[in-house]
Motif scaffolding. Sequence first.
Motif, PDB file in Angstrom:
ATOM      1  N   THR A  55       6.134 -16.633 -13.222  1.00 20.29           N
ATOM      2  CA  THR A  55       6.608 -15.535 -14.056  1.00 20.29           C
ATOM      3  C   THR A  55       7.905 -15.961 -14.737  1.00 20.29           C
ATOM      4  N   PRO A  56       8.047 -15.768 -16.051  1.00 21.54           N
ATOM      5  CA  PRO A  56       9.240 -16.239 -16.778  1.00 21.54           C
ATOM      6  C   PRO A  56      10.538 -15.708 -16.178  1.00 21.54           C
ATOM      7  N   GLY A  57      11.499 -16.605 -15.962  1.00 22.07           N
ATOM      8  CA  GLY A  57      12.814 -16.239 -15.484  1.00 22.07           C
ATOM      9  C   GLY A  57      12.880 -15.875 -14.022  1.00 22.07           C
ATOM     10  N   ALA A  58      11.767 -15.987 -13.276  1.00 20.44           N
ATOM     11  CA  ALA A  58      11.716 -15.519 -11.893  1.00 20.44           C
ATOM     12  C   ALA A  58      12.155 -16.599 -10.915  1.00 20.44           C
ATOM     13  N   ASP A  59      12.637 -16.151  -9.740  1.00 22.25           N
ATOM     14  CA  ASP A  59      12.951 -17.031  -8.620  1.00 22.25           C
ATOM     15  C   ASP A  59      12.210 -16.460  -7.410  1.00 22.25           C
ATOM     16  N   VAL A  60      10.927 -16.777  -7.314  1.00 21.34           N
ATOM     17  CA  VAL A  60      10.052 -16.152  -6.313  1.00 21.34           C
ATOM     18  C   VAL A  60      10.380 -16.707  -4.936  1.00 21.34           C
ATOM     19  N   ARG A  61      10.826 -15.811  -4.021  1.00 22.36           N
ATOM     20  CA  ARG A  61      11.070 -16.167  -2.623  1.00 22.36           C
ATOM     21  C   ARG A  61       9.967 -15.608  -1.715  1.00 22.36           C
ATOM     22  N   THR A  62       9.339 -14.519  -2.141  1.00 18.75           N
ATOM     23  CA  THR A  62       8.235 -13.928  -1.383  1.00 18.75           C
ATOM     24  C   THR A  62       7.122 -13.606  -2.370  1.00 18.75           C
ATOM     25  N   GLU A  63       5.946 -14.144  -2.151  1.00 16.86           N
ATOM     26  CA  GLU A  63       4.859 -13.932  -3.112  1.00 16.86           C
ATOM     27  C   GLU A  63       4.297 -12.519  -3.001  1.00 16.86           C
ATOM     28  N   TRP A  64       4.011 -11.945  -4.175  1.00 15.76           N
ATOM     29  CA  TRP A  64       3.431 -10.595  -4.276  1.00 15.76           C
ATOM     30  C   TRP A  64       2.411 -10.631  -5.409  1.00 15.76           C
ATOM     31  N   HIS A  65       1.144 -10.253  -5.105  1.00  9.69           N
ATOM     32  CA  HIS A  65       0.078 -10.300  -6.097  1.00  9.69           C
ATOM     33  C   HIS A  65      -0.640  -8.969  -6.256  1.00  9.69           C
ATOM     34  N   GLU A  66      -0.300  -7.968  -5.461  1.00 10.37           N
ATOM     35  CA  GLU A  66      -0.975  -6.673  -5.552  1.00 10.37           C
ATOM     36  C   GLU A  66      -0.463  -5.879  -6.749  1.00 10.37           C
ATOM     37  N   ALA A  67      -1.110  -4.721  -6.988  1.00 14.78           N
ATOM     38  CA  ALA A  67      -0.780  -3.907  -8.161  1.00 14.78           C
ATOM     39  C   ALA A  67       0.558  -3.193  -8.025  1.00 14.78           C
ATOM     40  N   GLU A  68       1.008  -2.905  -6.783  1.00 14.58           N
ATOM     41  CA  GLU A  68       2.260  -2.177  -6.582  1.00 14.58           C
ATOM     42  C   GLU A  68       2.981  -2.750  -5.374  1.00 14.58           C
ATOM     43  N   ILE A  69       4.277  -2.477  -5.312  1.00 18.45           N
ATOM     44  CA  ILE A  69       5.068  -2.881  -4.160  1.00 18.45           C
ATOM     45  C   ILE A  69       6.184  -1.871  -3.953  1.00 18.45           C
ATOM     46  N   TRP A  70       6.469  -1.571  -2.668  1.00 20.07           N
ATOM     47  CA  TRP A  70       7.559  -0.688  -2.281  1.00 20.07           C
ATOM     48  C   TRP A  70       8.541  -1.505  -1.441  1.00 20.07           C
ATOM     49  N   LEU A  71       9.839  -1.405  -1.744  1.00 16.35           N
ATOM     50  CA  LEU A  71      10.868  -2.221  -1.092  1.00 16.35           C
ATOM     51  C   LEU A  71      11.976  -1.326  -0.535  1.00 16.35           C
ATOM     52  N   ALA A 116       0.863  -1.187   0.000  1.00 17.76           N
ATOM     53  CA  ALA A 116       0.000   0.000   0.000  1.00 17.76           C
ATOM     54  C   ALA A 116       0.892   1.226   0.000  1.00 17.76           C
ATOM     55  N   ALA A 117       0.471   2.281  -0.638  1.00 20.44           N
ATOM     56  CA  ALA A 117       1.295   3.482  -0.790  1.00 20.44           C
ATOM     57  C   ALA A 117       1.759   3.977   0.569  1.00 20.44           C
ATOM     58  N   PRO A 118       3.075   4.258   0.723  1.00 19.74           N
ATOM     59  CA  PRO A 118       3.593   4.761   2.000  1.00 19.74           C
ATOM     60  C   PRO A 118       3.030   6.150   2.310  1.00 19.74           C
ATOM     61  N   GLY A 119       2.884   6.451   3.593  1.00 19.58           N
ATOM     62  CA  GLY A 119       2.403   7.762   3.994  1.00 19.58           C
ATOM     63  C   GLY A 119       3.504   8.803   3.920  1.00 19.58           C
ATOM     64  N   GLY A 120       3.115  10.068   4.184  1.00 24.48           N
ATOM     65  CA  GLY A 120       4.073  11.163   4.169  1.00 24.48           C
ATOM     66  C   GLY A 120       4.262  11.719   2.778  1.00 24.48           C
ATOM     67  N   ALA A 121       5.326  12.522   2.626  1.00 23.78           N
ATOM     68  CA  ALA A 121       5.638  13.131   1.329  1.00 23.78           C
ATOM     69  C   ALA A 121       5.906  12.044   0.298  1.00 23.78           C
ATOM     70  N   PRO A 122       5.683  12.355  -1.005  1.00 22.82           N
ATOM     71  CA  PRO A 122       5.810  11.323  -2.054  1.00 22.82           C
ATOM     72  C   PRO A 122       7.143  10.597  -2.050  1.00 22.82           C
ATOM     73  N   ALA A 123       8.254  11.304  -1.802  1.00 24.57           N
ATOM     74  CA  ALA A 123       9.567  10.664  -1.877  1.00 24.57           C
ATOM     75  C   ALA A 123      10.136  10.331  -0.515  1.00 24.57           C
ATOM     76  N   ALA A 124       9.338  10.506   0.527  1.00 26.56           N
ATOM     77  CA  ALA A 124       9.878  10.291   1.866  1.00 26.56           C
ATOM     78  C   ALA A 124      10.327   8.856   2.091  1.00 26.56           C
ATOM     79  N   TRP A 125       9.633   7.900   1.496  1.00 27.78           N
ATOM     80  CA  TRP A 125       9.941   6.486   1.722  1.00 27.78           C
ATOM     81  C   TRP A 125      11.301   6.080   1.168  1.00 27.78           C
ATOM     82  N   THR A 126      11.912   6.922   0.341  1.00 27.47           N
ATOM     83  CA  THR A 126      13.218   6.597  -0.235  1.00 27.47           C
ATOM     84  C   THR A 126      14.378   7.079   0.621  1.00 27.47           C
ATOM     85  N   SER A 127      14.108   7.805   1.700  1.00 29.82           N
ATOM     86  CA  SER A 127      15.184   8.382   2.509  1.00 29.82           C
ATOM     87  C   SER A 127      15.533   7.456   3.666  1.00 29.82           C
ATOM     88  N   ALA A 128      16.741   7.639   4.194  1.00 27.47           N
ATOM     89  CA  ALA A 128      17.215   6.792   5.284  1.00 27.47           C
ATOM     90  C   ALA A 128      16.466   7.053   6.575  1.00 27.47           C
TER      91      ALA A 128
END
Length: 826
Positions: A297-313, A266-278
Amino acid sequence: GSGYLRLSQWDDEPGAGALQGRYDVLDDIVSTTSQAFLGSTIGCARCHDHKADPFDAEHYYQFMAFFHGLTDMSTGGTLVDVSSPEEAAVADEAQREKDAELAALQAERRAIVDALQARTSTAGTVRGPLERLRYRFYRDTWAVLPDFEMFRPEDMGELEAGFVDLARRTRDNAIGFVFEGLLRVPRDGEYEFRARADDGARVSLDRSSVLEIDGLGDEPRSADARRTLQAGAVPMRVEWFNARGAPTLELDWRRVEDARWRYATAAPGGAPAAWTSATFDDSAWSVGEGGFGAPGTPGADVRTEWHEAEIWLRRTFDWDAASGGDPCVVLHHDEDVEVYVNGVLALERDGFASEYATYELSSEGRAALRAGENLLAVHCRQTGGGQYVDVAIVPRAATMDGRTLRDVALGRAPLSAAQPAATEEELTRLVEARGDALLGEGTLERYRALSERIRRTRERPVPRAMAFAARERGGEVPPLAIHVRGNANLLGEPVEPAVPAFLGDFARPVPQALPDGSSSGRRAALARWITAPENPLTARVMVNRVWQHHFGRGIVPSTNDFGELGDRPSNLPLLDWLAHEFVARGWSVKALHRLILSSETWRQSAAGRPEALVVDPENDCLWRMSPRRMSAEEVRDGMLAVAGMLRLERGGPSVFGRMPKAALATSSTPGSVWGESPEAQQNRRTLYIKVKRSLLTPLLVAHDMPDVDSSCPARFTTILPTQALQLLNGDFPHEVAQRFADRLEAELPGPDAQAGRGSGATGDLLAGRVRRGLELALARPVADAEVSDYAAFLTALAADEALTPRRALELFCLTVLNLNEFVFVD
């Protein structure tokens, strides 16, 4: 305990299945040689004594012994240069020029790669993680991992590079190693170890086994295990053995925490780019191992399943500026992805990838990278289909040390020595990414031009006269024994090369090895015996085959079997006389053809006589010519000939003829299973059409082309509906009919010929084209009544079916190609 003598067949004896396969090949040679030249079915005695002829298993394996030293076809060496000395000298000079040109081009291109690698790689300067590493090398044969302390090593020493390495071995098979040293553990945590080996391997830490692969394996096997370790040095021991085959030992490890991410869907809270800072607080995010996505998924090595429309890492990683070398991104994404380093956008890609690949950081991303700990943040979107994302920032050297990019992304570091990966594709990708930036503008263009010149030079043929031929391994032939019940792994009494005495009392073949040791002389001795004038079979078998060629049936109808189970000769005195004349005229096949073709027998008419039909309805005495349907090759060649399409040039490689889409669809790889030759080459004689056992030309199969899996002594002519369906409905006959119509229009143009194809033809012009078409196809004068009937039919057909005159002419040509008189010879 079986009582059978067991002999070593070859120094590099294969497994049971491969050994049986080798003798299946030799069985083909024995059966074909005995049938083709001697009209004898010796091959029937492979597993048991012959049911009718006096051949027994000993005769069979004595005959096989003449061929026992042959090189396997699967190992190459079956193409032999048969050039004359003058041709060989020209070809050798052309080859030297080609090699020199290719070497110069490759050296010039390699210089670009070497310069670039020197700027981007630390290869050769990075030490492995093992200290005080020593090895002990053993030579012995084991089936399972032994207690190496019970054996004396042949060699021992130190490995200063810090990697487990098999390079100190003195041979490949029946060997073992023990490696012992201290593993430097950089940080506390859980570590994953992985090994790949054939045959056995064991990894131990602090005298405790971590993982094990044991026993003999036909293919390398893998094993992995995890252990929690503290920072510092831990004793490590690796034991390994290889009984046979290519020696394989690959070891790697990784700190599991280094591949774990904090993630949110789910989209992180705060300013749009805040989630990218330390400073962003991600403590509430989930934790998962790298490789996020949907399984499949072709060529994938899935270790953690993800099925939603977006993901933030988010995760941290260390960067050693002193030894890290040139940084790059290892990435697999499906779909759009953004990669940030310390809050700065370092890479952005749209769409998707189907495998791991390396990418460049943006200049801003490079500037943001610092020594020590860094923050890596990733955002990925997907809209449909597969989904996957996995990212790592690594030194470029890490992508070129032999590991897969997937292992690099997962943080696997090698414990064993490996050759740098330097495929042409990888090197090209490196030049494309960094060539111009590091070596100057135009580097990539020069590299691509050199690659194209190298490709053209490699493909430039050096003409040599080559022949497909059998070759021996050398003058020393391994011993051969009888295979009990045909089993190559169950051996009986040993045998020496010999021929059955009852085939003739003339001199037996005596092999004489060549002085240079290249051949045992066994096959030459057999060839001299087969072609000896005293041999009672060879001449008779040959003249019988020539007789069958001309008359459709041999004097002995079973041309491959002159034994008890074969057919009786219809005229034994004639067979004996022809064989005598054949030998007396110097084994000249041309003289034999002339003798037969000048006889009254061959010149008989096909017309029947009632009184003869009563006495000899099967025409065994050849009182008339037997009508016959043309062979598959003759049907196709005849169609091309009457249409003016047949190409008669001789020699050259096989060509790919027209293959119907329906036939291609039967293959698992329809797009690549069949080649495509130029149209002119496709119209060469059928003799040159490529024969692929799993994909045969339907037109030829329908018309009884010979079996491609075994010797075909005679073709059996069939009359089947599929033949008419192929000739009437197939794409190829319709194409030929169109070209046939083109020929008729070109030879007999109408008054409006300038109007182009499709112009009409009436009256005398139509009759002339009909007459010419029938004459070309049937090779005889055509009666006026026939011409009138066809012309009237074509006129009515065009009117009734609303056809253009051109289309009616094409259908006439197709009809002519389907006439019995066209495909039958009488």
